[in-house]
Design a protein around this motif. Structure first.
Motif, mmCIF file in Angstrom:
data_model
loop_
_atom_site.group_PDB
_atom_site.id
_atom_site.type_symbol
_atom_site.label_atom_id
_atom_site.label_comp_id
_atom_site.label_asym_id
_atom_site.label_seq_id
_atom_site.Cartn_x
_atom_site.Cartn_y
_atom_site.Cartn_z
ATOM 1 N N ALA A 1 1.215 -0.588 0.127
ATOM 2 C CA ALA A 1 -0.048 0.393 -0.077
ATOM 3 C C ALA A 1 0.766 1.168 -0.090
ATOM 4 C CB ALA A 1 -0.357 0.282 1.122
ATOM 5 N N LYS A 2 1.805 1.577 0.392
ATOM 6 C CA LYS A 2 3.117 2.283 0.999
ATOM 7 C C LYS A 2 3.091 3.007 -0.411
ATOM 8 C CE LYS A 2 7.113 4.212 3.368
ATOM 9 N NZ LYS A 2 8.000 3.228 4.298
ATOM 10 N N ASP A 3 4.085 1.437 -0.977
ATOM 11 C CA ASP A 3 5.004 1.985 -2.728
ATOM 12 C C ASP A 3 3.902 2.137 -3.467
ATOM 13 O OD1 ASP A 3 6.639 0.824 -1.129
ATOM 14 O OD2 ASP A 3 7.433 -0.794 -1.671
ATOM 15 N N GLY B 1 -4.081 -0.535 -3.991
ATOM 16 C CA GLY B 1 -5.010 1.021 -4.048
ATOM 17 C C GLY B 1 -5.532 0.820 -2.902
ATOM 18 N N LYS B 2 -6.319 1.770 -2.933
ATOM 19 C CA LYS B 2 -7.733 2.461 -2.528
ATOM 20 C C LYS B 2 -9.088 1.700 -2.600
ATOM 21 C CE LYS B 2 -5.950 6.991 -0.772
ATOM 22 N NZ LYS B 2 -6.801 8.107 -0.613
ATOM 23 N N ASN B 3 -8.443 1.265 -4.209
ATOM 24 C CA ASN B 3 -10.250 0.724 -5.010
ATOM 25 C C ASN B 3 -9.553 -0.880 -4.897
ATOM 26 O OD1 ASN B 3 -11.689 3.004 -5.055
ATOM 27 N ND2 ASN B 3 -10.493 3.766 -6.172
ATOM 28 N N THR B 4 -8.593 -1.016 -4.147
ATOM 29 C CA THR B 4 -8.345 -3.316 -4.421
ATOM 30 C C THR B 4 -9.333 -3.184 -3.887
ATOM 31 O OG1 THR B 4 -5.879 -2.109 -4.925
ATOM 32 C CG2 THR B 4 -6.550 -4.297 -3.871
ATOM 33 N N THR B 5 -9.570 -4.577 -4.400
ATOM 34 C CA THR B 5 -10.883 -5.177 -3.617
ATOM 35 C C THR B 5 -9.889 -6.099 -2.846
ATOM 36 O OG1 THR B 5 -11.907 -4.851 -5.194
ATOM 37 C CG2 THR B 5 -13.079 -6.880 -3.844
ATOM 38 N N VAL B 6 -10.768 -5.763 -0.906
ATOM 39 C CA VAL B 6 -10.523 -6.461 -0.301
ATOM 40 C C VAL B 6 -11.256 -7.703 0.777
ATOM 41 C CG1 VAL B 6 -8.148 -4.954 0.721
ATOM 42 C CG2 VAL B 6 -10.374 -4.890 1.643
ATOM 43 N N PHE B 7 -10.775 -8.554 1.809
ATOM 44 C CA PHE B 7 -12.314 -9.213 2.399
ATOM 45 C C PHE B 7 -11.635 -8.885 3.456
ATOM 46 C CE2 PHE B 7 -11.034 -11.683 -1.765
ATOM 47 C CZ PHE B 7 -12.460 -11.841 -2.094
ATOM 48 N N ASN B 8 -12.861 -8.284 3.737
ATOM 49 C CA ASN B 8 -13.346 -7.480 5.126
ATOM 50 C C ASN B 8 -13.975 -8.094 6.214
ATOM 51 O OD1 ASN B 8 -13.450 -6.559 7.647
ATOM 52 N ND2 ASN B 8 -14.793 -4.172 6.566
ATOM 53 N N ASN B 9 -12.766 -9.803 6.938
ATOM 54 C CA ASN B 9 -13.246 -10.560 7.343
ATOM 55 C C ASN B 9 -14.138 -10.594 8.945
ATOM 56 O OD1 ASN B 9 -12.634 -12.729 5.619
ATOM 57 N ND2 ASN B 9 -10.205 -12.260 5.887
ATOM 58 N N HIS C 1 -8.562 -1.696 6.032
ATOM 59 C CA HIS C 1 -7.282 -1.722 5.131
ATOM 60 C C HIS C 1 -6.984 -0.458 4.814
ATOM 61 C CE1 HIS C 1 -9.483 -5.528 4.584
ATOM 62 N NE2 HIS C 1 -7.894 -5.884 4.913
ATOM 63 N N SER C 2 -8.304 0.610 5.129
ATOM 64 C CA SER C 2 -7.596 1.723 4.534
ATOM 65 C C SER C 2 -6.578 2.771 5.632
ATOM 66 C CB SER C 2 -9.193 3.014 5.427
ATOM 67 O OG SER C 2 -9.810 2.541 6.986
ATOM 68 N N ARG C 3 -6.294 2.474 6.757
ATOM 69 C CA ARG C 3 -4.952 2.781 7.405
ATOM 70 C C ARG C 3 -4.301 3.379 7.059
ATOM 71 N NH1 ARG C 3 -6.157 -0.518 12.677
ATOM 72 N NH2 ARG C 3 -6.012 -3.112 11.229
ATOM 73 N N PHE C 4 -3.844 2.117 6.096
ATOM 74 C CA PHE C 4 -2.821 2.053 5.182
ATOM 75 C C PHE C 4 -2.574 3.170 4.119
ATOM 76 C CE2 PHE C 4 -3.652 -2.682 6.781
ATOM 77 C CZ PHE C 4 -2.744 -2.548 7.830
ATOM 78 N N PHE C 5 -3.946 3.386 4.216
ATOM 79 C CA PHE C 5 -3.504 4.725 2.588
ATOM 80 C C PHE C 5 -3.344 6.176 3.073
ATOM 81 C CE2 PHE C 5 -5.762 0.394 1.254
ATOM 82 C CZ PHE C 5 -4.690 -0.089 0.663
ATOM 83 N N LYS C 6 -3.097 6.387 4.004
ATOM 84 C CA LYS C 6 -3.091 8.226 4.681
ATOM 85 C C LYS C 6 -1.717 8.435 4.735
ATOM 86 C CE LYS C 6 -7.107 7.384 7.206
ATOM 87 N NZ LYS C 6 -8.049 6.974 8.512
#
Length: 161
Positions: A121-123, A127-135, A156-161
């Motif tokens: 995410a840092k690199d 991205g913010k629109n990458t689909t993730v699975f919120n378990n 996961h949003s905390r990794f995009f600030k």
């Protein structure tokens, strides 16, 4: 008592177990058999629990429990965790490690340790629109509506600030 997953109410309590690899075509019928047997006998203080399961993407096990008649107790939740630990041994997989992320990129599922995902995410590799699975979803309704979401709409949003 085993109930088809689709028939459980939207407010059914939910647990998601994420595998560190896909289940093979040979493993899936066996996994379904084990889940069926466990849920048919799953109880809380002697009362049958009305529960069902779903296996998604050959990688996630979702167990839902209708708590309108009987709620899960500490002992019944312990029994579920013990059952999942047995599955880990039987299939030589990890299901209880919460420090991993599964996401979709280029129409494929990818599984990474949390630290690797954070670095990606840092690199800018995800991205913010990458689909993730919120378990971390807790109900069947949340699972149906907020489990498979853009990273920005989950924890996961905390990794995009």
């Amino acid at each position: 008592m085993l109930t088809p997953f689709k028939e459980l109410p939207d407010n059914a309590r939910l647990w998601i177990y994420q595998s560190d690899r896909k289940f093979s075509e040979e493993e899936l019928p066996k996994l379904q058999q084990y889940l069926t047997a466990f849920l048919q006998q799953w109880t809380a203080h002697g009362a049958s629990l009305n529960a069902g399961f779903e296996i998604k993407y050959d990688r996630f096990i979702a167990i839902a429990l209708d708590q309108s008649a009987s709620s899960a107790s500490g002992c019944s939740i312990d029994a579920q965790v013990h059952f999942i630990q047995q599955l880990e041994k039987e299939f030589d997989i990890s299901l209880l490690d919460k420090m991993n992320v599964t996401y979709i990129q280029n129409d494929r599922l990818h599984f990474k340790p949390l630290a690797d995902f954070k670095k990606m995410a840092k690199d800018g590799a995800v991205g913010k629109n990458t689909t993730v699975f919120n378990n971390l979803v807790n109900t069947k309704e949340e699972y149906l509506e907020h489990w498979e979401v853009p990273a920005i709409e989950s924890w996961h949003s905390r990794f995009f600030k």
